[in-house]
Scaffold this active site. Structure first.
Site, short mmCIF file in Angstrom:
data_model
loop_
_atom_site.label_atom_id
_atom_site.label_comp_id
_atom_site.label_asym_id
_atom_site.label_seq_id
_atom_site.Cartn_x
_atom_site.Cartn_y
_atom_site.Cartn_z
CB SER A 1 -0.89 0.00 1.24
OG SER A 1 -1.55 1.25 1.38
CE1 TYR B 1 -4.27 -2.33 5.09
CE2 TYR B 1 -3.76 -0.05 4.56
CZ TYR B 1 -3.98 -1.36 4.17
OH TYR B 1 -3.92 -1.69 2.83
#
Length: 235
Positions: free
Chosen positions: A137, A150
Protein backbone atom coordinates in the site's frame (compact mmCIF):
# COMPACT_ATOMS: atom_id res chain seq x y z
CA UNK A 1 8.87 -9.00 -22.74
CA UNK A 2 8.48 -12.16 -20.65
CA UNK A 3 5.74 -14.48 -21.91
CA UNK A 4 3.23 -15.58 -19.24
CA UNK A 5 1.86 -18.48 -21.28
CA UNK A 6 1.64 -21.62 -19.13
CA UNK A 7 3.27 -19.90 -16.15
CA UNK A 8 1.85 -21.19 -12.86
CA UNK A 9 0.60 -18.23 -10.83
CA UNK A 10 -0.74 -18.32 -7.27
CA UNK A 11 -2.94 -15.33 -6.40
CA UNK A 12 -4.14 -14.85 -2.82
CA UNK A 13 -7.26 -12.87 -2.00
CA UNK A 14 -8.51 -13.90 -5.44
CA UNK A 15 -12.23 -14.05 -4.72
CA UNK A 16 -12.94 -10.34 -5.24
CA UNK A 17 -11.44 -6.90 -5.80
CA UNK A 18 -7.77 -6.59 -6.70
CA UNK A 19 -7.03 -10.31 -6.39
CA UNK A 20 -9.88 -11.26 -8.69
CA UNK A 21 -8.74 -8.69 -11.29
CA UNK A 22 -5.18 -10.03 -11.11
CA UNK A 23 -6.30 -13.65 -11.47
CA UNK A 24 -8.50 -12.85 -14.47
CA UNK A 25 -5.80 -10.84 -16.24
CA UNK A 26 -3.07 -13.43 -15.70
CA UNK A 27 -5.38 -16.13 -17.04
CA UNK A 28 -6.09 -13.95 -20.07
CA UNK A 29 -2.33 -13.73 -20.62
CA UNK A 30 -2.11 -17.53 -20.65
CA UNK A 31 -1.07 -18.28 -17.08
CA UNK A 32 -2.34 -21.27 -15.11
CA UNK A 33 -3.87 -19.62 -12.06
CA UNK A 34 -4.20 -21.02 -8.55
CA UNK A 35 -6.91 -18.91 -6.90
CA UNK A 36 -6.71 -18.62 -3.11
CA UNK A 37 -9.20 -17.06 -0.67
CA UNK A 38 -11.28 -17.93 2.37
CA UNK A 39 -14.66 -17.69 0.61
CA UNK A 40 -15.08 -21.03 -1.20
CA UNK A 41 -18.18 -19.98 -3.15
CA UNK A 42 -16.76 -16.73 -4.55
CA UNK A 43 -13.44 -18.46 -5.13
CA UNK A 44 -15.01 -21.19 -7.23
CA UNK A 45 -16.61 -18.55 -9.45
CA UNK A 46 -13.31 -16.85 -10.27
CA UNK A 47 -11.57 -20.22 -10.68
CA UNK A 48 -14.14 -21.20 -13.30
CA UNK A 49 -13.66 -17.91 -15.13
CA UNK A 50 -9.88 -18.39 -15.15
CA UNK A 51 -10.07 -22.16 -15.84
CA UNK A 52 -7.82 -22.37 -12.81
CA UNK A 53 -7.52 -24.22 -9.53
CA UNK A 54 -9.47 -23.03 -6.46
CA UNK A 55 -7.79 -23.60 -3.09
CA UNK A 56 -9.83 -22.24 -0.16
CA UNK A 57 -7.40 -21.17 2.55
CA UNK A 58 -6.69 -18.78 5.36
CA UNK A 59 -3.27 -17.42 4.43
CA UNK A 60 -2.54 -16.66 8.10
CA UNK A 61 -2.80 -20.36 8.97
CA UNK A 62 0.47 -22.24 8.53
CA UNK A 63 -1.20 -25.50 7.48
CA UNK A 64 -3.45 -23.76 4.96
CA UNK A 65 -0.55 -21.78 3.49
CA UNK A 66 1.53 -24.91 3.04
CA UNK A 67 -1.45 -26.69 1.48
CA UNK A 68 -1.77 -23.92 -1.14
CA UNK A 69 1.80 -24.53 -2.28
CA UNK A 70 1.42 -28.32 -2.10
CA UNK A 71 -1.77 -28.24 -4.21
CA UNK A 72 -0.12 -26.05 -6.84
CA UNK A 73 2.83 -28.43 -7.07
CA UNK A 74 0.58 -31.50 -7.20
CA UNK A 75 -1.54 -30.01 -9.97
CA UNK A 76 1.07 -28.24 -12.08
CA UNK A 77 4.48 -29.47 -10.93
CA UNK A 78 5.98 -26.02 -10.40
CA UNK A 79 5.34 -22.45 -9.28
CA UNK A 80 6.42 -19.47 -11.35
CA UNK A 81 4.53 -16.56 -9.79
CA UNK A 82 3.29 -15.89 -6.26
CA UNK A 83 1.11 -12.81 -5.81
CA UNK A 84 0.64 -12.03 -2.10
CA UNK A 85 -2.45 -9.87 -2.34
CA UNK A 86 -4.70 -10.99 0.54
CA UNK A 87 -5.15 -8.15 2.98
CA UNK A 88 -7.49 -6.70 5.58
CA UNK A 89 -7.76 -3.29 7.19
CA UNK A 90 -9.70 -1.34 9.78
CA UNK A 91 -9.20 2.25 10.85
CA UNK A 92 -9.64 4.04 14.14
CA UNK A 93 -7.84 6.12 16.72
CA UNK A 94 -5.06 4.04 18.23
CA UNK A 95 -6.67 4.10 21.67
CA UNK A 96 -9.85 2.57 20.24
CA UNK A 97 -8.21 -0.36 18.43
CA UNK A 98 -8.81 -3.73 20.02
CA UNK A 99 -6.07 -6.31 20.33
CA UNK A 100 -8.15 -8.52 18.01
CA UNK A 101 -8.15 -5.79 15.32
CA UNK A 102 -4.39 -5.42 15.58
CA UNK A 103 -3.71 -9.15 15.56
CA UNK A 104 -5.95 -9.78 12.54
CA UNK A 105 -4.23 -7.17 10.40
CA UNK A 106 -0.77 -8.46 11.24
CA UNK A 107 -1.90 -12.07 10.79
CA UNK A 108 -3.25 -11.57 7.25
CA UNK A 109 -1.09 -8.74 5.94
CA UNK A 110 2.27 -9.77 7.37
CA UNK A 111 2.13 -13.37 8.56
CA UNK A 112 0.19 -14.41 5.45
CA UNK A 113 2.89 -12.99 3.19
CA UNK A 114 5.59 -14.62 5.31
CA UNK A 115 3.93 -18.07 5.34
CA UNK A 116 3.24 -18.21 1.59
CA UNK A 117 6.75 -17.05 0.70
CA UNK A 118 8.34 -19.46 3.18
CA UNK A 119 6.38 -22.40 1.75
CA UNK A 120 7.08 -21.45 -1.88
CA UNK A 121 10.80 -20.69 -1.58
CA UNK A 122 12.16 -24.28 -1.58
CA UNK A 123 10.46 -24.86 -4.94
CA UNK A 124 11.51 -21.51 -6.41
CA UNK A 125 15.11 -22.01 -5.28
CA UNK A 126 15.21 -25.51 -6.76
CA UNK A 127 14.03 -24.03 -10.08
CA UNK A 128 16.40 -21.05 -9.84
CA UNK A 129 13.52 -18.94 -11.09
CA UNK A 130 10.26 -17.38 -10.01
CA UNK A 131 8.68 -14.05 -9.21
CA UNK A 132 7.03 -13.00 -5.94
CA UNK A 133 4.82 -9.91 -6.11
CA UNK A 134 3.53 -8.31 -2.94
CA UNK A 135 0.55 -5.97 -2.98
CA UNK A 136 1.41 -3.55 -0.22
CA UNK A 137 0.00 0.00 0.00
CA UNK A 138 1.14 3.57 -0.38
CA UNK A 139 0.79 3.71 3.42
CA UNK A 140 3.83 1.43 3.54
CA UNK A 141 5.67 4.72 2.94
CA UNK A 142 3.63 7.23 4.95
CA UNK A 143 1.35 7.56 7.97
CA UNK A 144 -2.10 9.05 8.53
CA UNK A 145 -4.60 9.48 11.34
CA UNK A 146 -6.63 6.36 12.23
CA UNK A 147 -4.12 4.20 10.34
CA UNK A 148 -1.72 3.05 13.06
CA UNK A 149 -2.52 -0.65 12.91
CA UNK A 150 -3.02 -0.95 9.16
CA UNK A 151 -0.03 1.24 8.37
CA UNK A 152 2.19 -0.67 10.79
CA UNK A 153 1.19 -3.96 9.17
CA UNK A 154 1.95 -2.60 5.71
CA UNK A 155 5.31 -1.18 6.80
CA UNK A 156 6.08 -4.64 8.18
CA UNK A 157 4.95 -6.42 5.01
CA UNK A 158 7.14 -4.07 2.98
CA UNK A 159 10.13 -4.89 5.21
CA UNK A 160 9.55 -8.63 4.73
CA UNK A 161 9.46 -8.30 0.96
CA UNK A 162 12.38 -5.86 0.74
CA UNK A 163 14.55 -8.15 2.84
CA UNK A 164 13.50 -11.23 0.89
CA UNK A 165 14.44 -9.48 -2.36
CA UNK A 166 18.04 -9.28 -1.18
CA UNK A 167 18.08 -12.87 0.08
CA UNK A 168 16.87 -14.59 -3.11
CA UNK A 169 18.28 -12.52 -5.95
CA UNK A 170 21.27 -14.83 -6.30
CA UNK A 171 18.85 -17.73 -6.92
CA UNK A 172 17.34 -15.99 -9.95
CA UNK A 173 14.15 -15.15 -8.05
CA UNK A 174 12.59 -11.70 -8.38
CA UNK A 175 10.61 -9.95 -5.65
CA UNK A 176 8.55 -6.89 -6.56
CA UNK A 177 6.29 -4.77 -4.37
CA UNK A 178 3.37 -2.67 -5.62
CA UNK A 179 2.11 0.22 -3.50
CA UNK A 180 -1.45 1.14 -4.56
CA UNK A 181 -3.23 4.25 -3.39
CA UNK A 182 -7.00 4.20 -2.88
CA UNK A 183 -8.67 1.42 -4.86
CA UNK A 184 -12.41 1.04 -5.53
CA UNK A 185 -13.06 -2.34 -3.90
CA UNK A 186 -14.89 -3.95 -0.99
CA UNK A 187 -11.91 -3.17 1.26
CA UNK A 188 -12.73 -1.92 4.77
CA UNK A 189 -16.45 -2.70 4.23
CA UNK A 190 -16.62 -0.31 1.26
CA UNK A 191 -18.88 -0.90 -1.72
CA UNK A 192 -17.31 -0.37 -5.14
CA UNK A 193 -18.87 1.96 -7.69
CA UNK A 194 -19.76 5.01 -5.58
CA UNK A 195 -19.76 8.33 -7.47
CA UNK A 196 -16.98 9.68 -5.25
CA UNK A 197 -14.78 6.64 -5.83
CA UNK A 198 -15.15 7.07 -9.59
CA UNK A 199 -13.23 10.33 -9.28
CA UNK A 200 -10.71 9.56 -6.56
CA UNK A 201 -9.95 5.83 -6.61
CA UNK A 202 -7.99 3.45 -8.78
CA UNK A 203 -9.75 0.42 -10.23
CA UNK A 204 -8.75 -3.18 -9.44
CA UNK A 205 -7.86 -3.53 -13.12
CA UNK A 206 -5.25 -0.77 -12.70
CA UNK A 207 -3.44 -2.80 -10.06
CA UNK A 208 -3.74 -5.95 -12.18
CA UNK A 209 -2.04 -4.11 -15.04
CA UNK A 210 0.74 -3.02 -12.68
CA UNK A 211 1.28 -6.66 -11.71
CA UNK A 212 1.35 -7.64 -15.37
CA UNK A 213 3.90 -4.89 -16.01
CA UNK A 214 6.40 -6.13 -13.42
CA UNK A 215 5.88 -9.78 -14.39
CA UNK A 216 6.44 -9.13 -18.08
CA UNK A 217 9.65 -7.15 -17.63
CA UNK A 218 12.62 -8.77 -19.38
CA UNK A 219 14.60 -11.22 -17.27
CA UNK A 220 17.52 -8.81 -16.82
CA UNK A 221 15.22 -6.01 -15.60
CA UNK A 222 14.36 -5.94 -11.89
CA UNK A 223 11.47 -3.71 -10.83
CA UNK A 224 11.70 -3.71 -7.05
CA UNK A 225 9.07 -1.10 -6.23
CA UNK A 226 6.12 0.36 -8.14
CA UNK A 227 3.97 3.14 -6.65
CA UNK A 228 0.56 3.67 -8.26
CA UNK A 229 -2.11 6.11 -7.15
CA UNK A 230 -4.86 8.24 -8.71
CA UNK A 231 -3.83 11.72 -9.79
CA UNK A 232 -6.63 13.21 -7.69
CA UNK A 233 -5.55 11.51 -4.45
CA UNK A 234 -4.60 13.93 -1.70
CA UNK A 235 -1.85 13.28 0.89
Amino acid sequence: MTDLTDKVAIVTGASRGIGRAIALLLALQGAKVVCVARSAEELEDVAQKTAGLAVPADVADETDAQNVIDEAIRRFGRIDILVCNAGVGSFNLLEHFTVADWDQMFAVNVKGTFLLCKAALPHLKAQHSGHIVGIASDVSKRTFQHGAAYGASKYAQDAVLSTLRKEVRSFGIKVSTIYPGLVDTYFNDSRPGSPNAEKTHLKPADIAQAVRYVLEAPTHVVIDELMIHPLTQEY
